[in-house]
Design a protein around this motif. Structure first.
Motif, mmCIF file in Angstrom:
data_model
loop_
_atom_site.group_PDB
_atom_site.id
_atom_site.type_symbol
_atom_site.label_atom_id
_atom_site.label_comp_id
_atom_site.label_asym_id
_atom_site.label_seq_id
_atom_site.Cartn_x
_atom_site.Cartn_y
_atom_site.Cartn_z
ATOM 1 N N CYS A 1 -1.800 -6.700 -15.557
ATOM 2 C CA CYS A 1 -2.645 -6.098 -14.518
ATOM 3 C C CYS A 1 -3.951 -6.867 -14.371
ATOM 4 O O CYS A 1 -4.992 -6.446 -14.892
ATOM 5 C CB CYS A 1 -2.932 -4.642 -14.850
ATOM 6 N N PRO A 2 -3.956 -7.994 -13.674
ATOM 7 C CA PRO A 2 -5.184 -8.754 -13.464
ATOM 8 C C PRO A 2 -6.205 -7.955 -12.657
ATOM 9 O O PRO A 2 -5.860 -6.978 -11.984
ATOM 10 C CB PRO A 2 -4.709 -9.995 -12.680
ATOM 11 N N ASP A 3 -7.465 -8.392 -12.737
ATOM 12 C CA ASP A 3 -8.546 -7.732 -12.007
ATOM 13 C C ASP A 3 -8.263 -7.781 -10.505
ATOM 14 O O ASP A 3 -8.215 -8.863 -9.918
ATOM 15 C CB ASP A 3 -9.868 -8.448 -12.319
ATOM 16 N N ASP B 1 -9.335 -14.475 -7.870
ATOM 17 C CA ASP B 1 -7.960 -14.918 -8.081
ATOM 18 C C ASP B 1 -6.991 -13.742 -8.196
ATOM 19 O O ASP B 1 -5.914 -13.878 -8.774
ATOM 20 C CB ASP B 1 -7.874 -15.784 -9.343
ATOM 21 N N ALA B 2 -7.355 -12.595 -7.660
ATOM 22 C CA ALA B 2 -6.465 -11.434 -7.705
ATOM 23 C C ALA B 2 -5.136 -11.796 -7.056
ATOM 24 O O ALA B 2 -5.107 -12.417 -5.991
ATOM 25 C CB ALA B 2 -7.102 -10.257 -6.978
ATOM 26 N N ALA C 1 0.819 -1.208 0.000
ATOM 27 C CA ALA C 1 0.000 0.000 0.000
ATOM 28 C C ALA C 1 0.853 1.259 0.000
ATOM 29 O O ALA C 1 0.426 2.312 -0.475
ATOM 30 C CB ALA C 1 -0.936 0.001 1.211
ATOM 31 N N ARG C 2 2.060 1.161 0.521
ATOM 32 C CA ARG C 2 2.968 2.310 0.561
ATOM 33 C C ARG C 2 3.972 2.289 -0.593
ATOM 34 O O ARG C 2 4.424 3.356 -1.016
ATOM 35 C CB ARG C 2 3.737 2.316 1.891
ATOM 36 N N ALA C 3 4.337 1.106 -1.061
ATOM 37 C CA ALA C 3 5.500 0.997 -1.941
ATOM 38 C C ALA C 3 5.200 0.454 -3.328
ATOM 39 O O ALA C 3 6.103 0.441 -4.173
ATOM 40 C CB ALA C 3 6.558 0.099 -1.283
ATOM 41 N N PRO D 1 -1.403 -0.033 -5.903
ATOM 42 C CA PRO D 1 -2.548 -0.193 -4.995
ATOM 43 C C PRO D 1 -3.418 -1.394 -5.343
ATOM 44 O O PRO D 1 -4.029 -1.993 -4.450
ATOM 45 C CB PRO D 1 -3.320 1.120 -5.169
ATOM 46 N N ASP D 2 -3.488 -1.759 -6.632
ATOM 47 C CA ASP D 2 -4.261 -2.949 -7.002
ATOM 48 C C ASP D 2 -3.640 -4.211 -6.420
ATOM 49 O O ASP D 2 -4.361 -5.164 -6.068
ATOM 50 C CB ASP D 2 -4.344 -3.070 -8.522
#
Length: 400
Positions: A266-268, A273-274, A154-156, A159-160
């Motif tokens: 970039c998968p959903d 299955d992310a 989340a920091r580095a 975000p996905d």
């Protein structure tokens, strides 16, 4: 003459001060223990017992540095601890814990490139754990590790990726709670350990889904948060720049020319299955393909759109690092072709005007690539690029 027994006793004295909240006093005593251990290792560098004791000291030393706000010193201690732990051939859980501790220390110190790659490497040590069976050995430990990685991502990182990890961690930790009703979930007050991680995963998932406009997913995470931790609300997150959004923006600007690659990289993030790890987001063989598609885009974007350049370049760097760690054959066999492009992509980031510890981290990555090019006898072929990287490393490299 350095004495291991005396070093251990001094370490215990320092730990008592730290436990009482006197971290400044503890640091002074830890320094004596550290000097004693280093003296022992200078005489017997391969003594496994001394090395193990020294790794324990570095763990406590980092905690006290963190407590007094000395994040750079905490990072240095955790980095040395990881090196020592790897040399001891410790078990995967112990090595993963050390790497996650380093990843979290790196985030605090602004060393974001190291943070993301270390978190991913830590999760890679759990390959033998069944993430779909709550009763399997190591299931809850893996859930904890993914939750910690989500906070790092989340920091580095993308975000996905962070929200995919947070969702999976929450599912696993709730399943672990149901498998063990008397475990962490029985405590409604005085949260610690796994309960904290579940709470943070749900808060992170709710915030990132909401920021991305996935209202139903955000509500689901928020409802679970309210059920398991009454009175706790998710934070408000700014609209994040995802890897997908950065690539799509670059494509609209004419800088990125392979639209078919975007879905593969970039998968959903909301799918069942992310991916929860960098290594799992695509086939490792795509890392080199992404590099050669992205490198010209980074070169074009860096001076005028630094945020886009950093998001794309760092995510491709993370993919390459993961593929390299997994032994991706093409990347290894053809490093003389891929290495210079990798170096050029990261060097383009030096024109973005960024400041602070992230440049030291960038210098570390550049130094590793330059060294590999030298060992492959490819540096001379790309001398201007290597010389420019060497100059940057000389200015911004880690002085420790």
């Amino acid at each position: 003459m350095p004495n291991r027994r005396h070093a251990r006793r001094t370490h215990r004295d320092a730990a008592k001060l730290a436990a009482a909240g006197n971290h400044q006093g503890a640091l002074a005593v830890y320094a004596h223990a550290e000097a004693e251990f280093r003296g022992c290792l200078a005489v017997h560098p391969e003594d496994r017992g001394t090395r193990s004791d020294f790794a324990d000291l570095l763990t406590d030393l980092a905690a006290s540095h963190t407590a007094v706000g000395e994040v750079a010193e905490a990072y240095a201690a955790q980095r040395e601890r990881v090196a020592i732990t790897a040399g001891l051939q410790a078990g995967p859980v112990e090595r993963a814990a050390a790497r996650l501790d380093l990843a979290e220390a790196a985030v605090a110190a602004g060393r974001l490139l190291t943070a993301a790659t270390e978190a991913d490497a830590a999760l890679g040590l759990f390959d033998d754990v069944d993430a779909a069976e709550p009763g399997s050995p190591g299931f809850a430990t893996l859930g904890d590790a993914i939750a910690r990685a989500a906070r790092v991502y989340a920091r580095a990182a993308d975000p996905d990726l962070a929200v995919g990890a947070a969702d999976q961690a929450a599912r696993m930790l709730i399943a672990a709670r149901h498998a063990d009703p008397g475990g962490f979930g029985a405590k409604e007050i005085g949260l610690d350990g796994t309960a904290d991680l579940l709470r943070d995963s749900l808060r992170l998932a709710a915030a990132l889904h909401a920021a991305a406009g996935r209202a139903s997913h955000a509500k689901g995470a928020a409802d679970l948060l309210a059920r398991h931790f009454p009175g706790t609300a998710p934070p408000t997150a700014p609209i994040p720049l995802t890897f997908r959004a950065a690539l799509e923006t670059a494509m609209r600007m004419g800088a990125f020319l392979d639209p078919r690659l975007i879905d593969r990289l970039c998968p959903d993030p909301a799918g069942r299955d992310a991916p929860a790890t960098i290594s799992a987001r695509c086939d490792p063989g795509l890392a080199a393909v992404a590099l050669h598609s992205a490198e010209p885009a980074i070169d074009a974007l860096a001076p005028t759109h630094p945020n886009l350049a950093w998001r794309i370049a760092t995510e491709v760097h993370y993919l390459l690092t993961a593929a390299d760690r997994l032994g991706e054959r093409n990347l290894h066999l053809n490093f003389r072709d891929h290495g210079p492009a990798w170096l050029a992509m990261l060097m383009a980031l030096t024109a973005t005007g960024k400041q602070g510890p992230i440049l030291t981290d960038l210098a570390t990555a550049l130094a590793e690539l330059c060294e590999r090019l030298r060992t492959r006898h490819a540096a001379a072929e790309h001398e201007p690029l290597v010389v420019a990287a060497t100059r940057f490393i000389a200015v911004h490299g880690d002085r420790r």
